[in-house]
Design an enzyme around this catalytic site. Structure first.
Site, PDB file in Angstrom:
ATOM      1  N   LYS A   1     -39.279  39.128  -5.053  1.00  0.00           N
ATOM      2  CA  LYS A   1     -39.511  39.468  -6.459  1.00  0.00           C
ATOM      3  C   LYS A   1     -40.968  39.818  -6.697  1.00  0.00           C
ATOM      4  O   LYS A   1     -41.281  40.700  -7.502  1.00  0.00           O
ATOM      5  CB  LYS A   1     -39.076  38.323  -7.379  1.00  0.00           C
ATOM      6  CG  LYS A   1     -37.577  38.223  -7.524  1.00  0.00           C
ATOM      7  CD  LYS A   1     -37.192  37.339  -8.700  1.00  0.00           C
ATOM      8  CE  LYS A   1     -35.675  37.200  -8.796  1.00  0.00           C
ATOM      9  NZ  LYS A   1     -35.282  36.167  -9.761  1.00  0.00           N
TER      10      LYS A   1
ATOM     11  N   LYS B   1     -27.695  42.434  -0.413  1.00  0.00           N
ATOM     12  CA  LYS B   1     -26.915  41.715  -1.426  1.00  0.00           C
ATOM     13  C   LYS B   1     -26.605  42.615  -2.621  1.00  0.00           C
ATOM     14  O   LYS B   1     -27.454  43.413  -3.020  1.00  0.00           O
ATOM     15  CB  LYS B   1     -27.765  40.515  -1.874  1.00  0.00           C
ATOM     16  CG  LYS B   1     -27.190  39.682  -2.973  1.00  0.00           C
ATOM     17  CD  LYS B   1     -28.136  38.548  -3.350  1.00  0.00           C
ATOM     18  CE  LYS B   1     -28.988  38.906  -4.551  1.00  0.00           C
ATOM     19  NZ  LYS B   1     -29.552  37.771  -5.279  1.00  0.00           N
TER      20      LYS B   1
ATOM     21  N   LYS C   1     -27.743  42.239  -9.620  1.00  0.00           N
ATOM     22  CA  LYS C   1     -27.806  42.678 -11.019  1.00  0.00           C
ATOM     23  C   LYS C   1     -28.909  43.691 -11.215  1.00  0.00           C
ATOM     24  O   LYS C   1     -28.853  44.524 -12.087  1.00  0.00           O
ATOM     25  CB  LYS C   1     -28.213  41.503 -11.925  1.00  0.00           C
ATOM     26  CG  LYS C   1     -27.272  40.375 -12.093  1.00  0.00           C
ATOM     27  CD  LYS C   1     -27.884  39.418 -13.138  1.00  0.00           C
ATOM     28  CE  LYS C   1     -27.358  38.013 -13.031  1.00  0.00           C
ATOM     29  NZ  LYS C   1     -28.311  37.032 -12.549  1.00  0.00           N
TER      30      LYS C   1
HETATM   31  P1  TYM Z   1     -28.306  34.387 -10.268  1.00  0.00           P
HETATM   32  O1  TYM Z   1     -28.250  34.537 -11.748  1.00  0.00           O
HETATM   33  O2  TYM Z   1     -29.131  35.341  -9.483  1.00  0.00           O
HETATM   34  O3  TYM Z   1     -26.863  34.410  -9.660  1.00  0.00           O
HETATM   35  C1  TYM Z   1     -25.850  33.545 -10.150  1.00  0.00           C
HETATM   36  C2  TYM Z   1     -24.944  33.087  -9.034  1.00  0.00           C
HETATM   37  O4  TYM Z   1     -24.332  34.212  -8.397  1.00  0.00           O
HETATM   38  C3  TYM Z   1     -24.527  34.122  -6.987  1.00  0.00           C
HETATM   39  N1  TYM Z   1     -24.649  35.494  -6.473  1.00  0.00           N
HETATM   40  C4  TYM Z   1     -23.889  36.000  -5.494  1.00  0.00           C
HETATM   41  N2  TYM Z   1     -22.903  35.469  -4.753  1.00  0.00           N
HETATM   42  C5  TYM Z   1     -22.308  36.263  -3.826  1.00  0.00           C
HETATM   43  N3  TYM Z   1     -22.671  37.554  -3.612  1.00  0.00           N
HETATM   44  C6  TYM Z   1     -23.660  38.131  -4.332  1.00  0.00           C
HETATM   45  N4  TYM Z   1     -23.996  39.393  -4.139  1.00  0.00           N
HETATM   46  C7  TYM Z   1     -24.324  37.344  -5.325  1.00  0.00           C
HETATM   47  N5  TYM Z   1     -25.328  37.585  -6.206  1.00  0.00           N
HETATM   48  C8  TYM Z   1     -25.519  36.444  -6.895  1.00  0.00           C
HETATM   49  C9  TYM Z   1     -25.822  33.347  -6.814  1.00  0.00           C
HETATM   50  O5  TYM Z   1     -25.905  32.753  -5.548  1.00  0.00           O
HETATM   51  C10 TYM Z   1     -25.693  32.326  -7.912  1.00  0.00           C
HETATM   52  O6  TYM Z   1     -24.899  31.252  -7.492  1.00  0.00           O
HETATM   53  N6  TYM Z   1     -31.492  30.665  -9.630  1.00  0.00           N
HETATM   54  C11 TYM Z   1     -30.112  30.949  -9.944  1.00  0.00           C
HETATM   55  C12 TYM Z   1     -29.684  30.401 -11.298  1.00  0.00           C
HETATM   56  C13 TYM Z   1     -29.955  28.955 -11.448  1.00  0.00           C
HETATM   57  C14 TYM Z   1     -29.226  27.899 -10.809  1.00  0.00           C
HETATM   58  C15 TYM Z   1     -29.821  26.698 -11.277  1.00  0.00           C
HETATM   59  C16 TYM Z   1     -28.178  27.882  -9.886  1.00  0.00           C
HETATM   60  C17 TYM Z   1     -30.882  28.386 -12.250  1.00  0.00           C
HETATM   61  N7  TYM Z   1     -30.801  27.018 -12.145  1.00  0.00           N
HETATM   62  C18 TYM Z   1     -29.358  25.443 -10.833  1.00  0.00           C
HETATM   63  C19 TYM Z   1     -27.712  26.639  -9.456  1.00  0.00           C
HETATM   64  C20 TYM Z   1     -28.303  25.452  -9.919  1.00  0.00           C
HETATM   65  C21 TYM Z   1     -29.952  32.455  -9.948  1.00  0.00           C
HETATM   66  O7  TYM Z   1     -30.877  33.196 -10.077  1.00  0.00           O
HETATM   67  O8  TYM Z   1     -28.712  32.895  -9.906  1.00  0.00           O
END
Ligand code: TYM
Length: 335
Positions: free
Chosen positions: A117, A199, A202
């Site tokens: 990032k 990956k 978004k």
């Molecule tokens: P975020 O918002 O990037 O993504 C949310 C969830 O989606 C999963 N994910 C994927 N899984 C499979 N294939 C993909 N291409 C893919 N892209 C995203 C991510 O692994 C995630 O589970 N930091 C976290 C949000 C967060 C969080 C937390 C998660 C904040 N606090 C506490 C767990 C516990 C995040 O950016 O997810």
């Protein structure tokens, strides 16, 4: 003694930082639904994480509500779990501050997602971006979570959360439960339709790379039709065939079958038919979710009520841990 499953705590969150992709659904939200009956679940909308990259304020607010509606439309039942917005519970920021003091700058600099990032947002390498994993650790540790269902990209953040918990416990005495990542094998990493080694994200600039949960049928069909595969015509999952493997993973997730079953179903078929079937399956599965999300968004009062209730019960649980932490570190709390 083994804890009763119902007493086991599950925590997870998604950032309202863009249009959610089918990767977010398959890697995370889909699994949350299956777990809500078995565990005590906290599901958050991580808006405090989202502002570590620049957000348009009005859009962030709108996406927060859209994400709440989406959770419910996907089958998260606010009666069975705690659904809330991270910034509505001040204990997250408060615990993150304390955890900062047991986390090393060097550890944060080594985080892959931070490095990615920071490279992508070179004009805005702010402290929050670097501190992101500490806030995530605070989210999880506040609720004494046993399990954190996430996609594979979050594994490193879970490992640092465990390190921080263990370090704090060693320094101040037993305070936090040390959580475990819960990463399902199939679908833990859905990749880009245009570059199947990356990956699906978004924030991908190429709109053909990601299928969004909000996409209409035509866009879904077009994106799958254009998906990168390879030159031989066998529909099997293997490391040499990342594009086909990804499509099989997506198909299996939405169809509710295993990848092996999907392989059998498409034996002898060509890529054209296969891509069509994947597109149709995804579009059919998303249509009712989209309709339900739209219905829910028309009733802002209902959503506000759910989120208010969720924030209150999250705050209650979080406060217990935070009080313990403040006592352990020696903060004066009156008589
Ligand atoms: P975020 O918002 O990037 O993504 C949310 C969830 O989606 C999963 N994910 C994927 N899984 C499979 N294939 C993909 N291409 C893919 N892209 C995203 C991510 O692994 C995630 O589970 N930091 C976290 C949000 C967060 C969080 C937390 C998660 C904040 N606090 C506490 C767990 C516990 C995040 O950016 O997810």
């Amino acid at each position: 003694m083994e804890e009763n499953q119902q007493e086991k705590v599950l925590y997870s969150a998604v950032q309202p930082s863009g249009n959610l992709t089918i990767g977010n659904y398959i890697g995370a939200i889909r699994n949350w639904v299956n777990m809500q009956r078995e565990f005590t679940c906290f599901y958050a909308i991580a808006d405090m994480h989202a502002i570590t990259v620049r957000q348009e304020p009005a859009l962030l607010r709108r996406r927060t509500l859209e994400l709440a509606a989406l959770y419910i439309a996907c089958g998260i039942d606010p009666e069975q779990c705690t659904l809330y917005v991270q910034s509505n519970v001040s204990a997250h920021a408060e615990l993150a501050w304390v955890l900062n003091t047991v986390t090393y700058v060097g550890e944060m600099e080594r985080m892959t997602q931070y490095k990615d990032k920071a490279a992508r947002h070179a004009e805005n390498v702010n402290m929050g971006l670097m501190d992101y994993p500490v806030l995530m650790a605070a989210d999880i540790l506040l609720y004494q979570a046993n399990l954190v269902p996430v996609g594979v990209d979050q594994r490193q953040h879970l490992e640092i959360t465990r390190d921080i918990a263990i370090r704090f416990n060693n320094r101040y005495g037993e305070t936090f439960r040390v959580p475990e990542a819960y990463i399902l094998k199939e679908g833990a990493k859905i990749t880009s339709l245009q570059d199947p080694l990356r990956k699906m994200s978004k924030s991908d600039e190429n709109p053909n790379a990601s299928v969004y949960l909000a996409d209409d049928r035509d866009s879904i069909m077009r994106k799958f039709k254009r998906a990168v595969t390879d030159s031989d015509n066998r529909i099997v999952a293997s490391d040499e065939k990342p594009g086909v493997t990804n499509l099989l993973n997506i198909y299996a997730a939405f169809k509710g079958c295993t990848v092996a079953e999907a392989e059998r179903e498409f034996e002898g078929k060509g890529y054209g038919d296969f891509k069509l079937a994947v597109g149709e399956t995804v579009a059919d599965a998303l249509a009712p979710v989209q309709a339900e999300q739209k219905r829910l968004l028309a009733d802002k009062g209902y959503l506000a009520g759910i989120l208010k209730c969720g924030a209150e019960s999250a705050a209650y649980a979080a406060r217990k841990t935070l009080s313990k932490v403040y006592r352990k570190v020696g903060f004066y709390r009156g008589e």
